[in-house]
Design a protein around this motif. Structure first.
Motif, PDB file in Angstrom:
ATOM      1  N   THR A  29      -7.724 -54.746-196.673  1.00  0.00           N
ATOM      2  CA  THR A  29      -6.597 -54.591-197.593  1.00  0.00           C
ATOM      3  C   THR A  29      -5.348 -55.059-196.845  1.00  0.00           C
ATOM      4  O   THR A  29      -5.379 -55.195-195.624  1.00  0.00           O
ATOM      5  CB  THR A  29      -6.378 -53.120-198.013  1.00  0.00           C
ATOM      6  OG1 THR A  29      -5.958 -52.388-196.849  1.00  0.00           O
ATOM      7  CG2 THR A  29      -7.629 -52.500-198.585  1.00  0.00           C
ATOM      8  N   PRO A  30      -4.255 -55.264-197.582  1.00  0.00           N
ATOM      9  CA  PRO A  30      -3.044 -55.733-196.895  1.00  0.00           C
ATOM     10  C   PRO A  30      -2.463 -54.702-195.919  1.00  0.00           C
ATOM     11  O   PRO A  30      -1.570 -55.032-195.134  1.00  0.00           O
ATOM     12  CB  PRO A  30      -2.060 -55.998-198.041  1.00  0.00           C
ATOM     13  CG  PRO A  30      -2.914 -56.188-199.244  1.00  0.00           C
ATOM     14  CD  PRO A  30      -4.096 -55.295-199.039  1.00  0.00           C
ATOM     15  N   ALA A  31      -2.970 -53.460-195.921  1.00  0.00           N
ATOM     16  CA  ALA A  31      -2.437 -52.446-195.005  1.00  0.00           C
ATOM     17  C   ALA A  31      -2.653 -52.877-193.553  1.00  0.00           C
ATOM     18  O   ALA A  31      -3.691 -53.438-193.218  1.00  0.00           O
ATOM     19  CB  ALA A  31      -3.130 -51.107-195.251  1.00  0.00           C
ATOM     20  N   ILE A  32      -1.655 -52.586-192.725  1.00  0.00           N
ATOM     21  CA  ILE A  32      -1.781 -52.913-191.300  1.00  0.00           C
ATOM     22  C   ILE A  32      -2.937 -52.099-190.716  1.00  0.00           C
ATOM     23  O   ILE A  32      -3.051 -50.896-190.949  1.00  0.00           O
ATOM     24  CB  ILE A  32      -0.468 -52.570-190.549  1.00  0.00           C
ATOM     25  CG1 ILE A  32       0.690 -53.397-191.117  1.00  0.00           C
ATOM     26  CG2 ILE A  32      -0.608 -52.798-189.049  1.00  0.00           C
ATOM     27  CD1 ILE A  32       0.573 -54.893-190.924  1.00  0.00           C
ATOM     28  N   GLY A  33      -3.813 -52.769-189.957  1.00  0.00           N
ATOM     29  CA  GLY A  33      -4.931 -52.052-189.345  1.00  0.00           C
ATOM     30  C   GLY A  33      -6.182 -52.040-190.202  1.00  0.00           C
ATOM     31  O   GLY A  33      -7.189 -51.488-189.807  1.00  0.00           O
ATOM     32  N   ASP A  34      -6.126 -52.658-191.379  1.00  0.00           N
ATOM     33  CA  ASP A  34      -7.303 -52.685-192.250  1.00  0.00           C
ATOM     34  C   ASP A  34      -7.742 -54.132-192.454  1.00  0.00           C
ATOM     35  O   ASP A  34      -7.911 -54.582-193.580  1.00  0.00           O
ATOM     36  CB  ASP A  34      -6.969 -52.015-193.589  1.00  0.00           C
ATOM     37  CG  ASP A  34      -8.220 -51.513-194.300  1.00  0.00           C
ATOM     38  OD1 ASP A  34      -9.258 -51.342-193.632  1.00  0.00           O
ATOM     39  OD2 ASP A  34      -8.168 -51.312-195.524  1.00  0.00           O
ATOM     40  N   SER A  35      -7.908 -54.828-191.339  1.00  0.00           N
ATOM     41  CA  SER A  35      -8.033 -56.272-191.387  1.00  0.00           C
ATOM     42  C   SER A  35      -9.291 -56.765-190.676  1.00  0.00           C
ATOM     43  O   SER A  35      -9.638 -56.284-189.587  1.00  0.00           O
ATOM     44  CB  SER A  35      -6.778 -56.864-190.714  1.00  0.00           C
ATOM     45  OG  SER A  35      -7.029 -58.122-190.170  1.00  0.00           O
TER      46      SER A  35
END
Lengths: 94, 454
Positions: B281-287
């Motif tokens: 997701t675009p959330a930081i750390g969910d990449s």
């Protein structure tokens, strides 16, 4: 029919302080939640309490219990989690 | 009743949820619409009522499981029979009305996306498929929640190049119709090769013809959890690294299995599959890009990225396969660009190009996903990109997909914003040379020799 198991694990994490267990067990008793086992350790400098409780006789469901304890815990600087025991059984046991 | 879990185990689970974005990405209910055929007004009523009846409790049950297990369940969604299969007798206006009734039905039961405005045309088009494909741009532009997918190729059937060229035009038209919203309609449209019939993830979910009347499929996620475990072991050799990822994937997938079984039981609808994908997701750390970089690449997209992704994708499957009784769907790492902050950064830094993404799609699921391209792109160029991806899928017996968003009025380097989980992304440059003569030849690319497996 066998009564459905409804055991949840309550974890309390945070800085050690007087009365944490008294607070949690008092609240649980108020909701008619039966405590089955408690363990308490200091892990990585943090107070860590883990309780397994039975929600079958309780007057509250897991969702509301989570909300209540998490909110009151926050005011005390504690992180409270409430999760069904199946989560841990599924994740950590084959 | 003694506590039989070690404090470390309990804390690890809490850490995964609280700080590493472990979640169940979607509970998707597949619903057959094969019994909803009739005149258009009759179909509207039957479809609306059936979705209302079957999915009435989906959102509530999802919310209840979320609080019971303490695991976030991000989406509850519905997938239906490919509409192209039930629309042969309708006129173009009827096709748009079907999209609108799906949109209303989705809103009514509280789901944010409904998939299945779809056609399976790998070998050729029925009348219904043809009519549906022509109406996709309008249907997607005039609805909010409807997702569309078209399967244009398979290992068994080859690639339907007439459909590929048409999909190039459809993608462009969908983006043009929603130019004021950065071409959002194109973000709800996937072109597949070897589309799975039980994929729970949008925009490509549909309820395939081999599926039962109604089914529950669950998609797990957890790139953040995997990234953290990789970060914590910078010295691990590849054997050890793979084992770490496998163990983590096992734990993530077990959560999917638990939620899927519980949802199926509570809703009294059969459990289909768990899709063990790493969905960022675009959330930081969910990449997913973060995982690849944690393995030791300075930026995702540099040399070594394909190898790192291959290793990751395989380890996730190996770990997850044992965790669930039925694995299906796409089951692999997703590499969408706009939905992954690490991918976006890699593009902005010039490390990640479209050609590298294409190479990466050979070793993971799904394909060229959520990539913004210049708005002056031709339908033929889009078709050629689809053909390349479909060829990779066809030859390698895997699913590939293309979800490109022509950014109308924008050039390479400018940004598009879709908001929410769809994120935003820089517009990526394309090759300036024409593929028009090739894609206009017409006909089908025959099935490969590997299709003759009987």
């Amino acid at each position: 029919m066998e009564e459905r198991k409804n055991r949840v694990i309550v974890t309390v994490l945070g800085k050690d302080q007087i009365g944490i267990i008294a607070w949690v067990s008092n609240r649980l008793a108020g909701f008619n939640v039966n405590i089955l086992d408690i363990s308490q350790t200091i892990l990585q400098d943090f107070f860590t309490m883990i309780m397994i409780v039975d929600l079958n006789p309780a007057q509250i469901d897991a969702g509301d219990l989570t909300k209540t304890l998490a909110e009151e815990g926050r005011q005390r600087g504690l992180q409270v989690n409430v999760q069904h025991e199946d989560v841990f059984a599924y994740m950590h046991r084959i | 009743m003694k506590i039989t879990f070690a404090p470390e185990e309990i804390l690890q689970t809490i850490e995964m949820v609280a700080h590493e974005h472990l979640d169940i990405r979607t509970i998707t209910m597949g619903i057959s619409l094969l019994d909803c055929v009739g005149g258009i007004a009759e179909m509207e009523k039957k479809i609306y009522d059936k979705i209302a009846r079957k999915a009435e409790r989906l959102v509530d049950v999802g919310a209840r499981l979320e609080s019971q297990y303490g695991i976030p369940i991000i989406h509850k969604r519905v997938a239906v029979t490919p509409v192209g299969m039930i629309s042969s007798h309708l006129d173009p206006e009827g096709l748009v009305r079907l999209a609108k009734v799906l949109d209303r039905a989705a809103e009514n039961v509280g789901v944010n996306f409904i998939g299945g405005y779809s056609a399976l045309v790998q070998k050729g088009m029925t009348l219904g498929d043809q009519k549906l494909i022509e109406q996709i741009p309008q249907a997607l532009a005039e609805t909010e929640r409807v997702c569309s997918s078209v399967n244009i190729g398979s290992t068994k059937a080859g690639i339907n190049m007439d459909a590929v060229l048409q999909m190039g035009r459809v993608i462009l038209a969908a983006a043009q119709r929603t130019a004021d919203r950065d071409g959002i309609a194109a973000a709800k449209l996937v072109v597949f090769c070897n589309a799975p019939e039980d994929n729970p993830f949008m925009a490509g979910a549909f309820h395939g013809p081999g599926e039962p009347e109604c089914v529950i499929n669950v998609g797990v996620s957890g790139p953040g959890v995997v990234a953290n475990v990789v970060k914590k072991h910078p010295e691990a050799d590849f054997g050890e690294l793979v084992n770490l990822i496998k163990r983590t994937a096992f734990k993530i997938t077990r959560m999917g299995e638990l939620i899927a079984q519980s949802a199926s039981e509570e809703l009294d609808i059969p459990f289909g599959i768990v899709d063990l994908s790493l969905a960022p997701t675009p959330a930081i750390g969910d990449s997913v890009a973060d995982i690849l970089e944690a393995m030791g690449l300075e930026r995702c997209g540099t040399h070594g990225t394909t190898a790192a992704l291959a290793l990751l994708n395989d380890a996730v499957k190996k770990g997850g396969a044992m965790a669930s009784s039925h694995v299906g769907g796409l089951s692999g790492a997703f590499i969408p660009v706009s939905e992954d902050a690490g991918m976006v950064r890699a593009v902005e830094d010039g490390a990640l190009t479209l050609d590298k993404l294409e190479a990466m799609t050979c070793v993971c699921s799904v394909g060229l996903d959520m990539i913004a391209v210049p708005g002056d792109v031709s339908a033929e160029t889009l078709a050629a990109i689809i053909a390349d991806e479909a060829a990779i899928g066809m030859i390698n017996k895997k699913t590939t997909a293309v979800r490109l968003i022509p950014a109308i009025g924008k050039k390479a380097g400018e940004r598009v914003e879709f908001g929410g989980l769809l994120g935003g992304a820089p517009v990526m440059p394309l090759h300036p040379f024409s593929s028009a003569q090739f894609v206009r030849r017409g006909g089908r690319i025959p099935a490969p020799i590997t299709s003759l497996s009987n």
